[in-house]
Design an enzyme around this catalytic site. Sequence first.
Site, mmCIF file in Angstrom:
data_model
loop_
_atom_site.group_PDB
_atom_site.id
_atom_site.type_symbol
_atom_site.label_atom_id
_atom_site.label_comp_id
_atom_site.label_asym_id
_atom_site.label_seq_id
_atom_site.Cartn_x
_atom_site.Cartn_y
_atom_site.Cartn_z
ATOM 1 N N SER A 164 0.790 -1.225 0.000
ATOM 2 C CA SER A 164 0.000 0.000 0.000
ATOM 3 C C SER A 164 0.823 1.277 0.000
ATOM 4 C CB SER A 164 -0.947 0.017 1.206
ATOM 5 O OG SER A 164 -0.203 -0.074 2.417
ATOM 6 N N SER A 165 2.135 1.200 0.254
ATOM 7 C CA SER A 165 2.917 2.435 0.289
ATOM 8 C C SER A 165 4.360 2.202 -0.120
ATOM 9 C CB SER A 165 2.870 3.080 1.680
ATOM 10 O OG SER A 165 3.598 2.309 2.612
ATOM 11 N N ARG A 215 7.984 3.868 0.803
ATOM 12 C CA ARG A 215 8.522 4.710 1.870
ATOM 13 C C ARG A 215 10.046 4.716 1.808
ATOM 14 N NH1 ARG A 215 5.828 4.900 6.667
ATOM 15 N NH2 ARG A 215 7.504 3.808 7.753
ATOM 16 N N HIS A 239 12.778 -9.537 2.338
ATOM 17 C CA HIS A 239 11.345 -9.729 2.541
ATOM 18 C C HIS A 239 10.951 -8.874 3.735
ATOM 19 C CE1 HIS A 239 7.690 -12.528 3.385
ATOM 20 N NE2 HIS A 239 7.353 -11.464 2.680
ATOM 21 N N ASP A 240 9.944 -8.036 3.582
ATOM 22 C CA ASP A 240 9.617 -7.079 4.643
ATOM 23 C C ASP A 240 9.325 -7.752 5.975
ATOM 24 O OD1 ASP A 240 7.139 -8.085 3.810
ATOM 25 O OD2 ASP A 240 6.406 -6.165 3.065
ATOM 26 N N THR A 241 8.762 -8.958 5.940
ATOM 27 C CA THR A 241 8.508 -9.664 7.197
ATOM 28 C C THR A 241 9.810 -10.002 7.911
ATOM 29 O OG1 THR A 241 6.478 -10.629 6.311
ATOM 30 C CG2 THR A 241 7.435 -11.695 8.243
ATOM 31 N N ASN A 297 0.980 -17.198 7.014
ATOM 32 C CA ASN A 297 0.486 -15.973 6.393
ATOM 33 C C ASN A 297 -1.016 -15.903 6.626
ATOM 34 O OD1 ASN A 297 0.088 -13.716 4.862
ATOM 35 N ND2 ASN A 297 0.973 -14.526 2.984
ATOM 36 N N GLN A 353 -9.293 -2.305 6.706
ATOM 37 C CA GLN A 353 -9.090 -1.171 5.811
ATOM 38 C C GLN A 353 -10.178 -1.121 4.745
ATOM 39 O OE1 GLN A 353 -6.264 1.314 5.787
ATOM 40 N NE2 GLN A 353 -8.046 2.178 4.734
#
Length: 502
Positions: A20-21, A23, A244-246, A304, A312
């Site tokens: 969603s973003s 950054r 991986h962001d996680t 997951n 949202q």
Amino acid sequence: MSRDNRIEKRCHVAFDCGNSSIRVVAGTFDGESIETHVVHQVPNETISVNGLEYWDILDIFRELQRGLKKVHQEFGAIDSVGIATWGIDFGLIGKSGQILGNPLCYRNGLGREMLGRLTAAQNDALFDATGIPGHPMNTLYQILGVREFLPELFGAADKLLLIPELLAWLFTGAMRGESSIGSTTQMMDMRDKTWSAAVMDRFGIPRGLLPEPIGHGGSIGMLRQSLADELRMPPCEFLCVPSHDTASAVVSVPSAEDGFLFISSGTWSLIGCEIREPLIDAATRRFGFANEGGAFDTITLLKNSAGMHILQNIKNEMEEEKGSVGWDDLVIMAERYDGDVPVFDPNDPAFYNPPRMTDAIQEYVAKRGGLSGPMSAPELVASAYTSLACSYRKAIDDIEAVTGRKRDAVHIVGGGCRNEYLNRMTAELTCKAVIAGPDEATSIGNLGVQVMAREPGMDLAGMRRIIRNSQRIKTFRADDGGKAACRDKSVYDDYLRLLVRA
């Protein structure tokens, strides 16, 4: 390190790209703490073309360049840059060295089509070879879908780069792999974190299609000189972080305990624990856990699960009808609802990407809960919060069953940890302390690994001490009270019965 031993502040940069973003976060380290500054942030959205969803990778690349330039203008010299993004999706590079179009989004139906063709025995064999369960989103099935339904695209591909690797190549010209993002493909053997020859050969995927992973803290390469000139800044080094962001988010968990429980809460909720070696056995497979790559050869044993995208979407759809609706408004609705709370399974495919989330919930509850009429808005919001908390409890119970170990606390990190109502519900339902924070988890973990690369002798435990002492952390307990408490814990029994019937 004492105050007298502070070092001159160094500036590191975290690229944090989620669903969603987009950054860009600057992090300054003085020897004792990491101070973060969100320098640039814009939305990230897919684009629909002829029935398929794509990511606009060049727009993402452009926004990251803008953010990097802003960091240089505001903070001066940049020591290093690390990139972490969502998993699974990829771009293809042709023999000419040019990108072959925009990456497809995992929400397309290609993966579901290809996974559906495998037998149960084939699925089990894939898990045994990799430690990762089959899921329609996994890169493996996306590749197979592209090869079958977009053969002209696959036929022209010379290299496949997952999203953070693709961005690193755009910035540096270097093609380097990384194990945490590689684990989301279901093509990597998580025992030794190398590409599985058994999987590649079984599906006819060329061995050289994906780059080999390098170690965390290692150098990917320097910013291309042409880009540095365009941005009017000196070249800076790009380092290999858990991309991986996680995995980067788990680095930020402020725990001194081995094997801690975590929920990385964002669009999705990644629920798991950090372990040293993968658990690849029948119980792990039966419970649906993945042995994903963590920082410095650790494993994040996780599931997951549905996350904040359900709330949202509810918020967005209410705003379409009522105008502005704040997160506090949703909490007030849920707290004021005093009736029996119907529950649903947030991980049912019905909630994966429905045209309208509120309609999908109404239809699910009416069909399985036997309600005679539609739910009111407060009832629907209470149902969503309670169902998410129940799904957290179920995943945590399963982790403790698989690992044979009970824990007293669960850490919630990422943007979703700001939702105090859900934190209190989770504490009440699990009877565990919920330790919330940091909320900038992916960026802080990304920055932390960059700092470690520059600090000889610093390990994960040392970095977590720094994070624990420099970030805002809040604890919620089951006896905190308030209406956020699940009014009757038998609601969890209702949730379990629902899963059995499904």
